[in-house]
Design an enzyme around this catalytic site. Structure first.
Site, PDB file in Angstrom:
ATOM      1  N   LYS A  20      22.915  41.625   1.276  1.00 32.20           N
ATOM      2  CA  LYS A  20      24.010  40.633   1.177  1.00 32.20           C
ATOM      3  C   LYS A  20      25.381  41.305   1.193  1.00 32.20           C
ATOM      4  O   LYS A  20      26.299  40.825   1.839  1.00 32.20           O
ATOM      5  CB  LYS A  20      23.820  39.796  -0.093  1.00 32.20           C
ATOM      6  CG  LYS A  20      24.859  38.714  -0.275  1.00 32.20           C
ATOM      7  CD  LYS A  20      24.373  37.658  -1.242  1.00 32.20           C
ATOM      8  CE  LYS A  20      24.290  38.161  -2.672  1.00 32.20           C
ATOM      9  NZ  LYS A  20      25.569  38.148  -3.375  1.00 32.20           N
ATOM     10  N   ARG A  94      25.303  29.539  -8.570  1.00 29.62           N
ATOM     11  CA  ARG A  94      23.996  30.134  -8.887  1.00 29.62           C
ATOM     12  C   ARG A  94      23.083  29.117  -9.560  1.00 29.62           C
ATOM     13  O   ARG A  94      21.909  29.415  -9.766  1.00 29.62           O
ATOM     14  CB  ARG A  94      24.192  31.307  -9.829  1.00 29.62           C
ATOM     15  CG  ARG A  94      24.122  32.707  -9.162  1.00 29.62           C
ATOM     16  CD  ARG A  94      24.150  33.690 -10.264  1.00 29.62           C
ATOM     17  NE  ARG A  94      23.888  35.065 -10.055  1.00 29.62           N
ATOM     18  CZ  ARG A  94      24.739  35.968  -9.597  1.00 29.62           C
ATOM     19  NH1 ARG A  94      25.911  35.601  -9.143  1.00 29.62           N
ATOM     20  NH2 ARG A  94      24.415  37.237  -9.577  1.00 29.62           N
ATOM     21  N   ARG A 128      14.573  54.943  -4.956  1.00 33.02           N
ATOM     22  CA  ARG A 128      15.436  55.976  -5.553  1.00 33.02           C
ATOM     23  C   ARG A 128      14.695  56.762  -6.652  1.00 33.02           C
ATOM     24  O   ARG A 128      14.118  56.175  -7.568  1.00 33.02           O
ATOM     25  CB  ARG A 128      16.670  55.290  -6.152  1.00 33.02           C
ATOM     26  CG  ARG A 128      17.686  56.285  -6.677  1.00 33.02           C
ATOM     27  CD  ARG A 128      18.985  55.622  -6.891  1.00 33.02           C
ATOM     28  NE  ARG A 128      18.848  54.502  -7.832  1.00 33.02           N
ATOM     29  CZ  ARG A 128      19.885  53.948  -8.440  1.00 33.02           C
ATOM     30  NH1 ARG A 128      21.092  54.371  -8.198  1.00 33.02           N
ATOM     31  NH2 ARG A 128      19.685  52.939  -9.277  1.00 33.02           N
ATOM     32  N   ARG A 161      14.527  55.743 -12.642  1.00 37.58           N
ATOM     33  CA  ARG A 161      15.226  55.101 -13.756  1.00 37.58           C
ATOM     34  C   ARG A 161      14.482  53.808 -14.095  1.00 37.58           C
ATOM     35  O   ARG A 161      13.864  53.198 -13.214  1.00 37.58           O
ATOM     36  CB  ARG A 161      16.652  54.723 -13.320  1.00 37.58           C
ATOM     37  CG  ARG A 161      17.490  55.932 -13.066  1.00 37.58           C
ATOM     38  CD  ARG A 161      18.972  55.556 -13.088  1.00 37.58           C
ATOM     39  NE  ARG A 161      19.706  56.764 -12.789  1.00 37.58           N
ATOM     40  CZ  ARG A 161      20.599  56.882 -11.814  1.00 37.58           C
ATOM     41  NH1 ARG A 161      20.924  55.845 -11.089  1.00 37.58           N
ATOM     42  NH2 ARG A 161      21.203  58.029 -11.593  1.00 37.58           N
ATOM     43  N   ARG A 172      13.476  41.277 -11.882  1.00 39.35           N
ATOM     44  CA  ARG A 172      14.796  40.851 -11.405  1.00 39.35           C
ATOM     45  C   ARG A 172      14.658  39.897 -10.218  1.00 39.35           C
ATOM     46  O   ARG A 172      15.367  38.909 -10.119  1.00 39.35           O
ATOM     47  CB  ARG A 172      15.621  42.072 -10.965  1.00 39.35           C
ATOM     48  CG  ARG A 172      16.332  42.754 -12.115  1.00 39.35           C
ATOM     49  CD  ARG A 172      16.785  44.151 -11.754  1.00 39.35           C
ATOM     50  NE  ARG A 172      17.804  44.190 -10.725  1.00 39.35           N
ATOM     51  CZ  ARG A 172      18.076  45.275  -9.988  1.00 39.35           C
ATOM     52  NH1 ARG A 172      17.394  46.376 -10.166  1.00 39.35           N
ATOM     53  NH2 ARG A 172      19.020  45.251  -9.095  1.00 39.35           N
TER      54      ARG A 172
END
Ligand code: AMP
Length: 228
Positions: A20, A94, A128, A161, A172
């Site tokens: 996005k 949202r 990552r 992480r 999420r």
């Protein structure tokens, strides 16, 4: 002859990792419209230590959404200052109450929905890996370590992480879906939803570009939609 609406009122929607940010910045580069991001506006308020900024911080720090009335008031008053421009909203609305409040003041005519499969996003967001002692960062897609799972310089193991772990990323994505699905359905009902499906930003972008060209003039010096 192409009949163009006087002013475009667009919203862009897509989960974290959907591209996005990249697509929005390309839109802004190619088309003369104002990009208004609720996240940027909130961060700006937090940096300037405004009253709204300090309220927002308490929610953002807990990973929660800002209450509808606060964010709606903030965004609608900002919108009043750019009424005379083509508009791309990002991060707002949202929730359905936010969409309804927005509709009263500024009816939306176009919703660009980036429909990227869960697995693709999960792969991107979990790519990552870091070497904790040095802080060296690797990305399995763009700069993988020479030996999988180990630091190039020391040979020590790499870790992820907490935020990048598959279970956190999935959480999420699920909460994005739960939060925004009703908004997408709201706009589908209004007949303004346009979904762009794909797994690569560079393949989705030309479709978005082509779609927007039917509504606006490309003002960039480029005459094609090559990735930029
Ligand atoms: P973003 O950069 O869009 O991910 O926004 C950062 C944070 O700001 C979000 O995680 C929310 O806490 C808050 N936020 C941004 N936009 C909204 C919105 N439309 N409604 C409620 N909270 C929002």
């Amino acid at each position: 002859m192409v009949v163009r609406p006087l002013l475009l009122r667009a919203v862009i929607m897509g989960p974290p990792g959907s591209g996005k940010g990249t697509i929005s910045s390309r839109i802004v580069k190619h088309f003369a419209l104002k990009h208004l991001s609720s996240g940027d506006l909130l961060r700006d308020n937090m940096n300037k230590r405004t009253e709204i900024g300090s309220i927002a911080k308490t929610y953002i720090d807990q990973g929660k959404l800002i209450p509808d009335d606060i964010i709606t008031q903030l965004m609608l008053s900002e919108l009043k200052t750019i009424e005379q421009h083509h508009l791309l909203l990002d991060g707002f609305p949202r929730t359905v109450p936010q969409a309804e409040a927005l509709e009263k003041m500024c009816p939306i005519d176009t919703v660009i929905d980036l429909d990227v499969p869960f697995e693709t996003i999960q792969q991107r967001l979990t790519a990552r890996w870091i070497h904790p002692a040095s802080g060296r960062v690797y990305n399995l897609e763009f700069n993988p370590p020479k030996v999988p799972g180990t630091d190039d310089a020391t040979g020590e193991p790499l870790v992820q992480r907490d935020d990048d772990k598959p279970e956190t990323v999935l959480k999420r994505l699920k909460s994005y879906e739960a939060e925004t699905k009703p908004v997408l359905e709201y706009y589908r009902g209004q007949g303004v939803l346009k979904s762009f499906s794909g797994t690569e930003t560079n393949k989705i972008w030309p479709q978005v570009h082509h779609f927007l060209q039917t509504k606006l003039t490309d003002v960039s010096c480029k005459d094609d939609a090559t990735p930029s």
